[in-house]
Write a protein that holds these residues in place. Sequence first.
Motif, PDB file in Angstrom:
ATOM      1  N   LYS A  81       0.479  -1.742  -0.230  1.00  0.00           N
ATOM      2  CA  LYS A  81      -0.089  -0.616  -0.128  1.00  0.00           C
ATOM      3  C   LYS A  81       1.188   1.330  -0.263  1.00  0.00           C
ATOM      4  O   LYS A  81       1.478   1.409   1.290  1.00  0.00           O
ATOM      5  N   ASP A  82       0.582   2.044  -0.823  1.00  0.00           N
ATOM      6  CA  ASP A  82       1.331   3.356  -1.675  1.00  0.00           C
ATOM      7  C   ASP A  82       2.820   3.118  -1.333  1.00  0.00           C
ATOM      8  O   ASP A  82       3.565   4.472  -1.153  1.00  0.00           O
ATOM      9  N   THR A  83       3.781   2.081  -1.438  1.00  0.00           N
ATOM     10  CA  THR A  83       5.160   1.535  -1.078  1.00  0.00           C
ATOM     11  C   THR A  83       5.970   3.071  -2.644  1.00  0.00           C
ATOM     12  O   THR A  83       5.601   2.615  -3.301  1.00  0.00           O
ATOM     13  N   ASP A  84       6.905   3.391  -2.051  1.00  0.00           N
ATOM     14  CA  ASP A  84       7.539   4.232  -2.712  1.00  0.00           C
ATOM     15  C   ASP A  84       8.592   3.017  -3.148  1.00  0.00           C
ATOM     16  O   ASP A  84       9.179   3.489  -4.822  1.00  0.00           O
ATOM     17  N   TYR A  85       9.174   2.129  -2.342  1.00  0.00           N
ATOM     18  CA  TYR A  85      10.191   1.797  -2.753  1.00  0.00           C
ATOM     19  C   TYR A  85       9.407  -0.196  -2.694  1.00  0.00           C
ATOM     20  O   TYR A  85       9.077  -0.373  -1.370  1.00  0.00           O
ATOM     21  N   ALA A  86      10.253  -0.903  -3.929  1.00  0.00           N
ATOM     22  CA  ALA A  86       9.474  -2.626  -3.308  1.00  0.00           C
ATOM     23  C   ALA A  86      10.745  -3.302  -3.721  1.00  0.00           C
ATOM     24  O   ALA A  86      11.165  -3.428  -4.935  1.00  0.00           O
ATOM     25  N   LEU A  87      11.394  -4.057  -2.616  1.00  0.00           N
ATOM     26  CA  LEU A  87      12.115  -4.634  -2.756  1.00  0.00           C
ATOM     27  C   LEU A  87      11.347  -6.595  -2.679  1.00  0.00           C
ATOM     28  O   LEU A  87      11.434  -6.875  -1.430  1.00  0.00           O
ATOM     29  N   LEU A  88      11.852  -7.498  -4.345  1.00  0.00           N
ATOM     30  CA  LEU A  88      11.319  -8.243  -3.549  1.00  0.00           C
ATOM     31  C   LEU A  88      12.096  -9.573  -3.152  1.00  0.00           C
ATOM     32  O   LEU A  88      12.474  -9.766  -4.713  1.00  0.00           O
ATOM     33  N   VAL A  89      12.029  -9.924  -2.724  1.00  0.00           N
ATOM     34  CA  VAL A  89      13.711 -10.683  -2.427  1.00  0.00           C
ATOM     35  C   VAL A  89      13.056 -12.173  -1.885  1.00  0.00           C
ATOM     36  O   VAL A  89      13.558 -12.898  -2.185  1.00  0.00           O
ATOM     37  N   GLY A  90      11.999 -12.223  -1.125  1.00  0.00           N
ATOM     38  CA  GLY A  90      11.372 -13.712  -1.154  1.00  0.00           C
ATOM     39  C   GLY A  90      10.944 -13.939  -2.654  1.00  0.00           C
ATOM     40  O   GLY A  90      10.379 -13.844  -3.168  1.00  0.00           O
ATOM     41  N   ALA A  91      11.023 -15.666  -2.661  1.00  0.00           N
ATOM     42  CA  ALA A  91      10.986 -16.342  -3.825  1.00  0.00           C
ATOM     43  C   ALA A  91      10.915 -17.797  -3.152  1.00  0.00           C
ATOM     44  O   ALA A  91      11.152 -18.771  -2.186  1.00  0.00           O
ATOM     45  N   ARG A  92      10.590 -18.914  -4.306  1.00  0.00           N
ATOM     46  CA  ARG A  92      10.126 -20.011  -4.316  1.00  0.00           C
ATOM     47  C   ARG A  92      11.480 -20.956  -4.320  1.00  0.00           C
ATOM     48  O   ARG A  92      12.312 -20.954  -5.530  1.00  0.00           O
ATOM     49  N   PRO A  93      12.712 -21.328  -3.399  1.00  0.00           N
ATOM     50  CA  PRO A  93      13.840 -21.924  -3.652  1.00  0.00           C
ATOM     51  C   PRO A  93      13.913 -22.987  -4.067  1.00  0.00           C
ATOM     52  O   PRO A  93      12.516 -23.969  -4.440  1.00  0.00           O
ATOM     53  N   ARG A  94      14.690 -23.761  -5.056  1.00  0.00           N
ATOM     54  CA  ARG A  94      14.545 -24.858  -6.077  1.00  0.00           C
ATOM     55  C   ARG A  94      14.516 -26.138  -4.530  1.00  0.00           C
ATOM     56  O   ARG A  94      15.785 -26.533  -3.718  1.00  0.00           O
ATOM     57  N   GLY A  95      13.293 -26.837  -4.183  1.00  0.00           N
ATOM     58  CA  GLY A  95      13.730 -28.182  -3.364  1.00  0.00           C
ATOM     59  C   GLY A  95      14.139 -29.355  -4.162  1.00  0.00           C
ATOM     60  O   GLY A  95      14.413 -29.631  -5.596  1.00  0.00           O
ATOM     61  N   PRO A  96      14.319 -30.588  -3.141  1.00  0.00           N
ATOM     62  CA  PRO A  96      14.722 -31.796  -3.738  1.00  0.00           C
ATOM     63  C   PRO A  96      13.874 -32.163  -5.045  1.00  0.00           C
ATOM     64  O   PRO A  96      12.613 -32.757  -4.988  1.00  0.00           O
ATOM     65  N   GLY A  97      14.388 -33.415  -6.004  1.00  0.00           N
ATOM     66  CA  GLY A  97      13.188 -33.537  -7.249  1.00  0.00           C
ATOM     67  C   GLY A  97      12.944 -31.965  -8.075  1.00  0.00           C
ATOM     68  O   GLY A  97      11.896 -32.334  -9.075  1.00  0.00           O
TER      69      GLY A  97
END
Length: 327
Positions: A81-97
Motif C-alpha cells: 500500500k502506497d509503497t515508494d520502493y519495493a524489494l521483492l526478495v522472497g521467492a520459492r527456492p528449488r526443492g529436492p527433485g
Amino acid sequence: SKKPVRVAVTGAAGQIGYAILFRIAAGEMLGKDQPVILQLLEIPDEKAQKALKGVMMELQDCAFPLLAGMEAYADPVAAFKDTDYALLVGARPRGPGMERADLLAANAQIFTAQGKALDKSASRNVKVLVVGNPANTNAYIAMKSAPSLPRENFTAMLRLDHNRAASQIAAKTGVAVGDIEKLTVWGNHSPSMYADYRFATAGGKSIKDMINDQEWNANTFLPTVGKRGAAIIEARGLSSAASAANAAIDHMRDWALGSNGKWVTMGIPSNGDYGIPKDIMFGFPVVTSNGKYEVVKGLDIDAFSQERINKTLKELQEEQAGVAHLL
Ligand code: NAX
C-alpha cells in the motif's frame, strides 16, 4: 526534515532480509536524511511471521533515528500500500527433485500475485527491484502483471554480478576496486551472464589493456563470476546473503539518488537497444539521475561479446516462453 518514504521488503524474515533491513533503516539506501517506513511481507506461515516479529524486535532495539515506522504483513496488497520502493526478495527456492519448469511455475504464481498487488496498491512511481530467483524472469512476470504501472519501474538485480566482476578485476590488476569504472554485465542473473570489461577503466587507464589476456577472460574470469554463487554455497553451506543485500542497496541507492555519471548495471525491460527484443528483462550498462536510468548507447559489440550476449538472451527467452501461458 524530509517526509518518510515507504519501503516494502518481501521475504523479510529470510537471510537477505536479515542483512538488508538494518542497512535500509540506517539510511544507507536512500540517504542519511531520509526517514523510512518499512512494510515487511512474509508468507502467512506461523513460523515465518513469528521470525519476522523477532527481526522487528531487533530493528526496534537499534533505535534507528530514520526508522519512522514498520509493520508486518502476510498479504501483498496490504504490504505494498502506497509503497515508494519495493524489494521483492522472497521467492520459492528449488526443492529436492524440483525441475526447472516447476521452479519457474512456482515463482510465476508468486510474482503474478505480487505484480497484481503492486498494480493495485503501490505508489504510481514505485521503484521495484526483484532479487528473488530467477530474478530477471520474476521481474518480467511482475511487470506484465502490473499493466497500470510504468514498465520501466520494474528491474532485476544484476548488481551482485557487477560487484563480483569488479572485485575479480581488482584482484587481477591490483587497481583499487573503487576506481573501476565503465564495467557492465549483460543479460540474465545466472551463470550465462556476460561480465564485460572491454570499456572499463581505472584512473583513466584501460582495464582490458592492463589484463591483455583473452584466455583469462574466457576461461577464468567469466566462469569465476558466473559460478560465484555456487562457490559461496559450497564454502558457507548457505547462499550469498550479505553481498546480495549490499548489491540490492547499491542498485536502489544509485537508481534513487543517481550514479553521478558512472555506469552501473541494472536488469531492465529492454527498449530494443543492442538488438535485445523489447520487454526482455536484461542486464544493461546504465547511468542514473533524477530517479531515472538511461542505457549507455553506441557501444561496439565484437564477435566474442555478441556470442555471449546471444547465449544469455536465448536462456532468458526460454525462461520467459516457459511462463508465457501463465501470464
Ligand atoms: P531465504 O530462504 O533465507 O529467505 C526467503 C524468505 O522469503 C523466506 O523467509 C520465505 O518465507 C520468504 N518468502 C517465500 N515466498 C514468499 C512470498 N510469496 N511472499 C513473501 N515472502 C516469501 O532466502 P534468501 O537467502 O534471503 O534469498 C532470497 C532470494 O534471493 C532467493 O530466491 C535467492 O535465490 C535470491 N538471490 C538472488 C540473488 C541475485 O543476485 N539476484 C543473489 C542472492 C540470492 O541467491
